[in-house]
Design a protein around this motif. Structure first.
Motif, mmCIF file in Angstrom:
data_model
loop_
_atom_site.group_PDB
_atom_site.id
_atom_site.type_symbol
_atom_site.label_atom_id
_atom_site.label_comp_id
_atom_site.label_asym_id
_atom_site.label_seq_id
_atom_site.Cartn_x
_atom_site.Cartn_y
_atom_site.Cartn_z
ATOM 1 N N ASP A 131 0.856 -1.188 0.000
ATOM 2 C CA ASP A 131 0.000 0.000 0.000
ATOM 3 C C ASP A 131 0.893 1.239 0.000
ATOM 4 O OD1 ASP A 131 -1.666 2.215 0.778
ATOM 5 O OD2 ASP A 131 -3.167 0.751 1.400
ATOM 6 N N LYS A 132 1.181 1.736 -1.189
ATOM 7 C CA LYS A 132 2.151 2.823 -1.335
ATOM 8 C C LYS A 132 1.768 4.045 -0.501
ATOM 9 C CE LYS A 132 4.474 5.830 -4.643
ATOM 10 N NZ LYS A 132 5.707 5.905 -3.844
ATOM 11 N N GLN A 133 0.488 4.370 -0.539
ATOM 12 C CA GLN A 133 0.040 5.564 0.175
ATOM 13 C C GLN A 133 0.338 5.451 1.673
ATOM 14 O OE1 GLN A 133 -4.123 6.253 -0.429
ATOM 15 N NE2 GLN A 133 -3.897 8.464 -0.303
ATOM 16 N N ALA A 134 0.048 4.276 2.232
ATOM 17 C CA ALA A 134 0.257 4.070 3.670
ATOM 18 C C ALA A 134 1.752 4.080 4.004
ATOM 19 C CB ALA A 134 -0.373 2.741 4.097
ATOM 20 N N VAL A 135 2.550 3.440 3.152
ATOM 21 C CA VAL A 135 3.990 3.377 3.407
ATOM 22 C C VAL A 135 4.606 4.773 3.271
ATOM 23 C CG1 VAL A 135 6.167 2.369 2.636
ATOM 24 C CG2 VAL A 135 4.121 0.954 2.712
ATOM 25 N N ASP A 136 4.150 5.525 2.269
ATOM 26 C CA ASP A 136 4.680 6.887 2.089
ATOM 27 C C ASP A 136 4.327 7.782 3.283
ATOM 28 O OD1 ASP A 136 5.679 6.045 -0.286
ATOM 29 O OD2 ASP A 136 4.306 7.192 -1.564
ATOM 30 N N ARG A 137 3.165 7.512 3.865
ATOM 31 C CA ARG A 137 2.733 8.306 5.017
ATOM 32 C C ARG A 137 3.682 8.100 6.195
ATOM 33 N NH1 ARG A 137 -2.148 6.019 6.846
ATOM 34 N NH2 ARG A 137 -2.851 6.334 4.720
ATOM 35 N N ILE A 138 4.040 6.851 6.479
ATOM 36 C CA ILE A 138 4.927 6.606 7.628
ATOM 37 C C ILE A 138 6.341 7.111 7.304
ATOM 38 C CG2 ILE A 138 5.687 4.218 7.138
ATOM 39 C CD1 ILE A 138 5.231 3.637 10.136
ATOM 40 N N ALA A 139 6.718 7.081 6.030
ATOM 41 C CA ALA A 139 8.033 7.618 5.641
ATOM 42 C C ALA A 139 8.093 9.110 5.965
ATOM 43 C CB ALA A 139 8.280 7.376 4.156
ATOM 44 N N ALA A 140 7.039 9.824 5.615
ATOM 45 C CA ALA A 140 7.010 11.276 5.862
ATOM 46 C C ALA A 140 7.010 11.561 7.359
ATOM 47 C CB ALA A 140 5.775 11.886 5.199
ATOM 48 N N PHE A 141 6.259 10.752 8.089
ATOM 49 C CA PHE A 141 6.188 10.920 9.546
ATOM 50 C C PHE A 141 7.566 10.712 10.172
ATOM 51 C CE2 PHE A 141 5.559 8.970 13.760
ATOM 52 C CZ PHE A 141 4.807 9.952 14.380
ATOM 53 N N LEU A 142 8.269 9.684 9.734
ATOM 54 C CA LEU A 142 9.583 9.390 10.311
ATOM 55 C C LEU A 142 10.633 10.422 9.874
ATOM 56 C CD1 LEU A 142 9.511 5.525 10.162
ATOM 57 C CD2 LEU A 142 9.993 6.894 12.195
ATOM 58 N N ALA A 143 10.492 10.921 8.650
ATOM 59 C CA ALA A 143 11.436 11.951 8.196
ATOM 60 C C ALA A 143 11.391 13.125 9.159
ATOM 61 C CB ALA A 143 11.077 12.394 6.782
ATOM 62 N N GLN A 144 10.186 13.486 9.545
ATOM 63 C CA GLN A 144 10.016 14.608 10.465
ATOM 64 C C GLN A 144 10.626 14.291 11.837
ATOM 65 O OE1 GLN A 144 5.911 15.707 10.828
ATOM 66 N NE2 GLN A 144 6.401 17.812 10.251
ATOM 67 N N LYS A 145 10.391 13.075 12.318
ATOM 68 C CA LYS A 145 10.923 12.672 13.630
ATOM 69 C C LYS A 145 12.448 12.749 13.647
ATOM 70 C CE LYS A 145 7.762 10.326 16.423
ATOM 71 N NZ LYS A 145 7.798 10.738 17.796
ATOM 72 N N PHE A 146 13.079 12.223 12.603
ATOM 73 C CA PHE A 146 14.537 12.229 12.567
ATOM 74 C C PHE A 146 15.078 13.645 12.354
ATOM 75 C CE2 PHE A 146 14.064 7.612 11.921
ATOM 76 C CZ PHE A 146 15.095 7.135 12.712
ATOM 77 N N GLU A 147 14.314 14.457 11.631
ATOM 78 C CA GLU A 147 14.773 15.841 11.420
ATOM 79 C C GLU A 147 14.719 16.635 12.717
ATOM 80 O OE1 GLU A 147 12.834 17.618 8.062
ATOM 81 O OE2 GLU A 147 14.147 16.556 6.650
ATOM 82 N N THR A 148 13.771 16.323 13.559
ATOM 83 C CA THR A 148 13.695 16.982 14.863
ATOM 84 C C THR A 148 14.981 16.745 15.660
ATOM 85 O OG1 THR A 148 11.331 16.605 14.831
ATOM 86 C CG2 THR A 148 12.265 17.171 16.960
#
Ligand SMILES: [Zn+2]
Length: 394
Positions: free
Chosen positions: A47-64
């Motif tokens: 499910d590309k949409q779901a996987v892309d969503r968690i990717a974006a969420f984690l990108a933000q977490k690591f950027e913090t």
């Protein structure tokens, strides 16, 4: 930071093993909360949409935490995520490797909720391997707290398609591994004793298709050439390729074929899982599967597939990383065991390239890919301590 002299550890006094364990014990609830957030964000590989969503969420977490994120887009799979952290010393980076895709379809949480029971955290993907991703976040955060900044550069690479063969991410994994001093894979530990994985079997998947000749089972039984019968005979041949003593196993795990009971089947197929212990076994089993001979000359055979992941062998580089991990564990009187397992991971790719790789550094639990999947919460502090120590010392 560039320009500064290489240093093994910071100038500030570093906490000893017991202090580090206390630090992570005090942050246990935060680690659990991070894991919960990730588990409650479902991310099936397909499910590309779901996987892309968690990717974006984690990108933000690591950027913090000060990381610089880069999304590797894929059309056919979810996007993969690379995060680079600068470090004080100009050493080669260490690569933290993992995946955020899971084997569970969207909606699984309804029947398999993320919940704590008897000090165990349950949920789809909690062990394989969302707890491993949370450990990365919290180990990096702790190292920054202790050193002021990371003691060396760290690259995090989280892939979107590990559970389906890593076809879109493999090249990037291999490139990043080549630039790294070593690879730490945050896949689940082996068993409830929490062993790290120093060897993994290689994995292949093959499809065998048989074409037969259809006929009416009642009127013209002699005119048909059954694809199902041919496939059954081939499966008996394939089963003989098993050599458990040598670590070779071959499993036709799915078969399909036929249309109705009164029709001689025109088509049949099997999906075959292959495991090997040593890289040298790959060519032999591949050749055997590719050279299956027909029993019924009126049928046709087609076999496709490959050994996708070569085995992760316990090389000197792997053994050296394990030894370092044992030393770190011994600081808190923990006798860290090692294990050799049948399942493959992206660590197979990096170890296969000769890059020192240690796998199974993630959560401790049971039931990966199963309805009872859980992690043991009390193991989290020392897993985080181990990862932090390995980032410093690889
Ligand atoms: Zn996994």
């Amino acid at each position: 930071m560039p320009g500064k002299k290489p240093a093994k550890s910071g100038s500030a006094p570093q906490p000893a093993g017991a202090d580090r364990q206390r630090f992570f014990s005090e942050h246990r609830h935060e680690i659990v909360n991070t894991i919960r957030e990730l588990v409650e964000m479902e991310s099936p590989s397909d499910d590309k949409q779901a996987v892309d969503r968690i990717a974006a969420f984690l990108a933000q977490k690591f950027e913090t935490l000060g990381g610089c994120s880069q999304v590797h887009r894929s059309d056919d799979f979810g996007n993969s995520l690379q995060i680079d952290f600068a470090g004080r010393a100009s050493r080669k980076p260490v690569l933290l490797l993992g995946h955020y895709d899971t084997v569970y379809p969207l909606g699984t949480l309804a029947n398999m909720p993320c919940k704590i029971e008897n000090e165990r955290l349950h949920g789809p993907g909690v062990l394989d391997m969302k707890s491993g991703i949370a450990l990365m976040l919290h180990a990096i955060e702790a190292l920054q707290a202790w050193h002021g900044e990371l003691p060396r550069p760290v690259t995090v690479f989280l892939v979107s398609d590990e559970e389906v063969g890593s076809y879109s991410s493999r090249k990037i994994t291999e490139r990043l591994a080549k630039e790294s001093a070593g690879v730490l894979v945050l896949e689940p530990a082996a068993g409830l004793r929490g062993a790290v994985k120093t060897a993994r079997k290689g994995v292949g998947e093959y499809t065998l298709r048989v074409k037969g000749v259809a006929a009416h089972a009642g009127l013209d039984p002699g005119k048909g050439h059954s694809a199902i019968l041919e496939l059954a005979r081939q499966i008996a041949v394939i089963a003989k390729m098993n050599n458990l003593r040598q670590g070779v196993s071959v499993n036709p795990g799915v078969i399909q074929g036929g249309t109705r009971s009164n029709v001689v089947a025109a088509e049949a197929s099997a999906l075959i899982d292959v495991r090997i212990k040593r890289a040298a076994q790959a060519a032999g089993i591949h050749r055997k599967l590719r050279s299956l001979k027909l029993f019924d000359k009126h049928c046709k055979l087609e076999i496709t597939g490959n050994i996708n992941r070569l085995p992760m062998e316990r090389t000197a580089g792997v053994a050296a990383l394990y030894k370092r991990a044992q030393q770190i564990a011994s600081q808190v009187k923990w006798n860290l065991e090692e294990a050799s397992v049948g399942g493959g991971s992206d660590g197979n790719f990096t170890a296969g390239m000769g890059i020192p790789t240690l796998d199974g550094l993630g959560g401790v639990g049971e039931g990966a890919h199963a309805v009872h999947e859980f992690i043991v919460i009390s193991e989290l502090p020392r897993r985080a301590l181990l990862l932090a120590g390995m980032i410093e010392n690889v």
